[in-house]
Scaffold this active site. Structure first.
Site, mmCIF file in Angstrom:
data_model
loop_
_atom_site.group_PDB
_atom_site.id
_atom_site.type_symbol
_atom_site.label_atom_id
_atom_site.label_comp_id
_atom_site.label_asym_id
_atom_site.label_seq_id
_atom_site.Cartn_x
_atom_site.Cartn_y
_atom_site.Cartn_z
ATOM 1 N N LYS A 171 -6.943 3.377 -3.940
ATOM 2 C CA LYS A 171 -7.339 3.453 -2.505
ATOM 3 C C LYS A 171 -7.552 4.891 -1.915
ATOM 4 O O LYS A 171 -6.765 6.002 -2.380
ATOM 5 C CB LYS A 171 -6.389 2.721 -1.639
ATOM 6 N N ASP A 193 0.975 -1.404 0.140
ATOM 7 C CA ASP A 193 0.202 0.162 0.215
ATOM 8 C C ASP A 193 1.116 1.367 -0.131
ATOM 9 O O ASP A 193 1.365 1.463 1.071
ATOM 10 C CB ASP A 193 -0.963 -0.025 1.239
ATOM 11 N N LYS A 202 -10.196 0.249 -3.279
ATOM 12 C CA LYS A 202 -9.855 0.107 -1.798
ATOM 13 C C LYS A 202 -10.450 1.055 -0.940
ATOM 14 O O LYS A 202 -10.081 2.329 -1.154
ATOM 15 C CB LYS A 202 -8.849 -0.418 -1.185
#
Length: 264
Positions: free
Chosen positions: A166, A94, A205
């Protein structure tokens, strides 16, 4: 129930990122993730090796953060963080974009920064989630309004090889006029926009603000395949309670959940 237990559990990236977390808390968090059968733990880089040991054979993968939480590390630093995390057992990365470069419109830099991480991760069999930090993007940037700016980030991320885009880190606090800091995290509007702005090959996400089962179901409805959360046990225990009530004939409908405020 609208989704199976496994479908919802495998939407969750159990977040173990708070700055004050001790080794004991990180290890307990990994054990909790294994117990509930979530998709992954999202953990600090130094704890990846231990997490991989604890989760071996559990079906829960290890995700590591890179350039976290503000994205300001050099591209080479982010690439090297990725290399080390993958060596230690991370299967997902991430990473945070360079937010200032994006707001300044240096899209070539932003794309290279993301691609360096994606290339390194993919060469090692890992996948990448690219974090925008949408709380910082409410006024847009680089001559674009907020929505168009986020669409541009989706385009750049996909071109650079992102597997997910995300919304947030969980730590992108914005200073208000009163001097206090607040945080919103994932919003329904942003999730819809991000899903519509990427091809089906790129997943979405949600992170920040999903604190209960209804919120988890809602982000799943909006097309998210992953959701960062700390309230994992509470959400999945509530699923089991509703499931048991349904089997018992007490089929009171669940609320149509909305996403809450705050970080992870």
């Amino acid at each position: 129930m609208k989704y199976t237990y496994e479908q919802l559990a495998k939407t969750i990236d159990h977040s173990l990122l708070h700055p004050t977390m001790t080794d004991r808390e990180l290890e307990d968090g990994c054990r909790l993730a294994a117990k509930y059968g979530v998709a992954s733990v999202c953990i600090k880089a130094y704890a990846v090796r231990r997490a991989a040991e604890l989760l071996q054979g559990s079906g829960v993968v290890v995700g590591a953060v890179v350039g976290f939480p503000h994205g300001g590390a050099t591209t080479e630093s982010k690439r090297y963080e990725t290399e080390l995390a993958c060596r230690d057992g991370a299967a997902e990365i991430d990473m945070v974009i360079n937010i200032g470069k994006a707001l300044g419109g240096d899209w070539e830099y932003v794309g290279r920064d993301i691609q360096a991480v994606c290339d390194e991760a993919h060469a090692r069999g890992a996948k990448v989630k690219v974090i925008f930090e949408n709380d910082y993007l409410t006024n847009g940037g680089a001559g674009l309004g907020s929505a168009d700016f986020k669409r541009k980030l989706c385009e750049v991320s996909e071109q650079a090889g992102a597997d997910w885009v995300k919304t947030s880190t969980g730590y992108g606090f914005v200073k208000g006029a009163d001097g206090k800091y607040s945080y919103q995290g994932a919003t329904e509007e942003d999730l819809r926009l991000m899903r519509a702005s990427c091809s089906p090959q790129v997943q979405i996400k949600a992170a920040g603000g999903v604190r209960d089962l209804d919120g988890l179901i809602r982000v799943r409805d909006l097309g998210c395949t992953r959701c960062g959360a700390t309230a994992t046990a509470a959400m999945l225990d509530e699923y089991r309670r509703r499931e048991a009530a349904e089997y018992a004939g007490n089929t009171t409908p669940a609320r149509d959940g909305a996403l809450g405020g705050g970080g992870y």
